[in-house]
Design a protein around this motif. Sequence first.
Motif, PDB file in Angstrom:
ATOM      1  N   HIS A  38       0.831  -1.211   0.000  1.00 18.80           N
ATOM      2  CA  HIS A  38       0.000   0.000   0.000  1.00 18.80           C
ATOM      3  C   HIS A  38       0.869   1.265   0.000  1.00 18.80           C
ATOM      4  CE1 HIS A  38      -3.799   2.149   1.073  1.00 18.80           C
ATOM      5  NE2 HIS A  38      -2.909   3.049   1.456  1.00 18.80           N
ATOM      6  N   ASN A  39       1.827   1.287   0.939  1.00 26.10           N
ATOM      7  CA  ASN A  39       2.691   2.470   1.039  1.00 26.10           C
ATOM      8  C   ASN A  39       3.499   2.703  -0.232  1.00 26.10           C
ATOM      9  OD1 ASN A  39       1.776   2.821   3.617  1.00 26.10           O
ATOM     10  ND2 ASN A  39       3.537   1.768   4.565  1.00 26.10           N
ATOM     11  N   ALA A  40       3.895   1.606  -0.874  1.00 21.82           N
ATOM     12  CA  ALA A  40       4.700   1.744  -2.086  1.00 21.82           C
ATOM     13  C   ALA A  40       3.859   2.235  -3.271  1.00 21.82           C
ATOM     14  CB  ALA A  40       5.366   0.416  -2.427  1.00 21.82           C
ATOM     15  N   LEU A  41       2.564   1.903  -3.259  1.00 22.02           N
ATOM     16  CA  LEU A  41       1.682   2.339  -4.344  1.00 22.02           C
ATOM     17  C   LEU A  41       1.120   3.744  -4.111  1.00 22.02           C
ATOM     18  CD1 LEU A  41      -0.471  -0.905  -4.932  1.00 22.02           C
ATOM     19  CD2 LEU A  41       1.315  -0.001  -6.443  1.00 22.02           C
ATOM     20  N   ASP A  75      -7.785  -2.214  -5.281  1.00 19.11           N
ATOM     21  CA  ASP A  75      -7.982  -1.075  -4.365  1.00 19.11           C
ATOM     22  C   ASP A  75      -7.514   0.223  -5.006  1.00 19.11           C
ATOM     23  OD1 ASP A  75      -8.991  -2.339  -2.198  1.00 19.11           O
ATOM     24  OD2 ASP A  75      -7.255  -1.987  -0.879  1.00 19.11           O
ATOM     25  N   LEU A  76      -6.325   0.138  -5.595  1.00 18.95           N
ATOM     26  CA  LEU A  76      -5.712   1.324  -6.188  1.00 18.95           C
ATOM     27  C   LEU A  76      -6.565   1.838  -7.343  1.00 18.95           C
ATOM     28  CD1 LEU A  76      -3.006   3.048  -6.141  1.00 18.95           C
ATOM     29  CD2 LEU A  76      -2.321   1.662  -8.102  1.00 18.95           C
ATOM     30  N   GLU A  77      -7.056   0.913  -8.169  1.00 18.21           N
ATOM     31  CA  GLU A  77      -7.861   1.334  -9.314  1.00 18.21           C
ATOM     32  C   GLU A  77      -9.161   2.003  -8.867  1.00 18.21           C
ATOM     33  OE1 GLU A  77      -7.781  -2.142 -11.878  1.00 18.21           O
ATOM     34  OE2 GLU A  77      -5.657  -1.673 -12.271  1.00 18.21           O
ATOM     35  N   LYS A  78      -9.752   1.476  -7.789  1.00 17.17           N
ATOM     36  CA  LYS A  78     -10.956   2.111  -7.253  1.00 17.17           C
ATOM     37  C   LYS A  78     -10.647   3.526  -6.783  1.00 17.17           C
ATOM     38  CE  LYS A  78     -13.215  -1.862  -5.459  1.00 17.17           C
ATOM     39  NZ  LYS A  78     -12.787  -2.643  -4.316  1.00 17.17           N
ATOM     40  N   ALA A  79      -9.537   3.644  -6.030  1.00 13.49           N
ATOM     41  CA  ALA A  79      -9.157   4.966  -5.517  1.00 13.49           C
ATOM     42  C   ALA A  79      -8.871   5.920  -6.670  1.00 13.49           C
ATOM     43  CB  ALA A  79      -7.935   4.842  -4.610  1.00 13.49           C
ATOM     44  N   ALA A  80      -8.272   5.397  -7.739  1.00 12.98           N
ATOM     45  CA  ALA A  80      -7.953   6.235  -8.894  1.00 12.98           C
ATOM     46  C   ALA A  80      -9.227   6.724  -9.571  1.00 12.98           C
ATOM     47  CB  ALA A  80      -7.091   5.449  -9.885  1.00 12.98           C
ATOM     48  N   ASP A  81     -10.214   5.825  -9.688  1.00 14.95           N
ATOM     49  CA  ASP A  81     -11.502   6.215 -10.273  1.00 14.95           C
ATOM     50  C   ASP A  81     -12.126   7.341  -9.463  1.00 14.95           C
ATOM     51  OD1 ASP A  81     -11.504   4.568 -12.379  1.00 14.95           O
ATOM     52  OD2 ASP A  81     -12.807   3.015 -11.505  1.00 14.95           O
ATOM     53  N   ASP A  82     -12.142   7.150  -8.130  1.00 17.07           N
ATOM     54  CA  ASP A  82     -12.737   8.163  -7.253  1.00 17.07           C
ATOM     55  C   ASP A  82     -12.025   9.498  -7.383  1.00 17.07           C
ATOM     56  OD1 ASP A  82     -14.413   6.220  -6.439  1.00 17.07           O
ATOM     57  OD2 ASP A  82     -13.441   5.832  -4.499  1.00 17.07           O
ATOM     58  N   ALA A  83     -10.698   9.434  -7.543  1.00 16.33           N
ATOM     59  CA  ALA A  83      -9.920  10.678  -7.580  1.00 16.33           C
ATOM     60  C   ALA A  83      -9.825  11.232  -8.994  1.00 16.33           C
ATOM     61  CB  ALA A  83      -8.521  10.416  -7.027  1.00 16.33           C
ATOM     62  N   THR A 138      -0.365   7.066 -15.303  1.00 13.59           N
ATOM     63  CA  THR A 138       0.505   6.200 -14.514  1.00 13.59           C
ATOM     64  C   THR A 138       0.307   4.759 -14.982  1.00 13.59           C
ATOM     65  OG1 THR A 138       0.394   7.644 -12.592  1.00 13.59           O
ATOM     66  CG2 THR A 138       0.942   5.326 -12.180  1.00 13.59           C
ATOM     67  N   VAL A 139       1.377   4.091 -15.342  1.00 15.76           N
ATOM     68  CA  VAL A 139       1.280   2.698 -15.784  1.00 15.76           C
ATOM     69  C   VAL A 139       2.133   1.819 -14.869  1.00 15.76           C
ATOM     70  CG1 VAL A 139       1.701   1.057 -17.659  1.00 15.76           C
ATOM     71  CG2 VAL A 139       0.847   3.357 -18.190  1.00 15.76           C
ATOM     72  N   ILE A 140       1.527   0.745 -14.369  1.00 13.48           N
ATOM     73  CA  ILE A 140       2.243  -0.192 -13.502  1.00 13.48           C
ATOM     74  C   ILE A 140       2.298  -1.543 -14.216  1.00 13.48           C
ATOM     75  CG2 ILE A 140       2.232  -1.361 -11.252  1.00 13.48           C
ATOM     76  CD1 ILE A 140       0.437   0.977 -10.261  1.00 13.48           C
ATOM     77  N   VAL A 141       3.496  -2.033 -14.444  1.00 21.25           N
ATOM     78  CA  VAL A 141       3.636  -3.328 -15.103  1.00 21.25           C
ATOM     79  C   VAL A 141       3.972  -4.376 -14.051  1.00 21.25           C
ATOM     80  CG1 VAL A 141       4.864  -4.653 -16.862  1.00 21.25           C
ATOM     81  CG2 VAL A 141       4.505  -2.191 -17.176  1.00 21.25           C
ATOM     82  N   VAL A 142       3.078  -5.351 -13.882  1.00 22.06           N
ATOM     83  CA  VAL A 142       3.332  -6.429 -12.924  1.00 22.06           C
ATOM     84  C   VAL A 142       3.878  -7.635 -13.694  1.00 22.06           C
ATOM     85  CG1 VAL A 142       2.336  -7.969 -11.183  1.00 22.06           C
ATOM     86  CG2 VAL A 142       1.390  -5.669 -11.502  1.00 22.06           C
TER      87      VAL A 142
END
Length: 409
Positions: A38-41, A75-83, A138-142
């Motif tokens: 979480h902190n890293a994202l 989680d991150l994608e949801k937060a991104a949508d909201d923001a 922002t693009v994150i490649v896993v």
Amino acid sequence: MSRTFERGSQIFEDERPLTDDWDPEELPERDGELGHIHNALAPAIRDTGVGPHNMFLFGKTGQGKTAGIEYKLEDLEKAADDAGLDITSINYNCAGDSSSYHVLINLVERLTGDNLNGHPMSKITNEFFEAVSDIGGTVIVVLDEIDNIGTSDEILYSIPRAKSNGNIPDSMHLSVIGISNNFKFRDNLSPKVKDTLFDEEIHFAPYNATQLRSILERRADQAFKDGVLDEDVIPLCAANAAQDKGSARQALRYLYKAGELASNTGNEMVTEDHVRRARERIDRKNIEKGIREMTLQDQMSLTAVVALEVEGSTPAKTTELYARYKDIAREINADIRTQRSLRDHLLELDLMGVVDATKKQTGNRGGPHYVFEMASDLGMTLDILSEDSRLGDAVELVTTNRSIEEYLD
Ligand SMILES: Nc1ncnc2c1ncn2[C@@H]1O[C@H](COP(=O)(O)OP(=O)(O)O)[C@@H](O)[C@H]1O
Ligand SMILES: [Mg+2]
């Protein structure tokens, strides 16, 4: 008597939570690791100039690495949508790829539809960065199971450096999350990769029996009809898996198979006995599969360990195993490699989890050495090797107590 297929089940309410592709709703046993992720994202949502940190997740299989990262990215994608922020994650599994080149070809194909197989690396890398630039934001490649690329690890430093090298626009953020099941991979990464990638290293330690129990309980609640599990069933699955590799995947397999055995035989309850039989079947299948996929040199090395284990002479040093290994190779007319090569094969078997290697510090000279013993079940392994058409004879030979000299020509 012929059986009819029947709808419904006395045992299962819903089998999906017992399968591997089920996404858990929570992973409380990984609170610490998920907090770290979480902190890293978090910089991605803070939106104050830097992107999410690069990360490297490692630990043995079945530790919730894949499930955990998927959970946090959702989680991150949801937060991104909201923001109202533009964040995209690309989730890619490298299981079928043996180099950075292959990974990049497949990523480019996924993003653009073009297959660039055969083109030079530089062209493929450029195409990849162009495709990423088209996405923007922002693009994150896993890169899951990244250990498959071995030492061909260029992709792990080209992605973190894309911006400073001018491959993507300054306005974008691009980061990479590497996930590895293999500790050696991390140790063998090139120094420049270690430098760039390891802002955040997150270790997923094996689950203990208590943690496995609570994982199984949550999933069993949804999967089984009320009251069909004997009270010992979940603790037994958890304890068995904890003693082995601490893998949640393995624990779930024991539980699911035990349920199926009960269901197939028309039982109304899942019992300890079902768990025992489920475990035997699954463990045996795993060992069989492992042995089948080994090279002949690996199989002979394993046979040497089995032979000494039968005699109670393990943990054994490479020298001791080498004598036995040579007998085996002669018996089946296979190449006899050096003692050093045997040691490498034994370490390979340790990685596969079939053999346990322990590093020992020798006193005054020679530095560290290894001792080896069986990790998987001796009886089952012996059984499986004996049935092998080529190794069978060698197994018989080396497990009788005749002295080595008898076989020297
Ligand atoms: N803490 C947990 N809670 C619920 N299910 C879990 C947990 N950890 C792992 N699992 C489940 O165990 C299985 C293996 O997990 P996975 O994330 O694939 O492991 P890894 O990627 O480390 O090999 C999956 O079915 C996953 O849903
Ligand atoms: Mg995984």
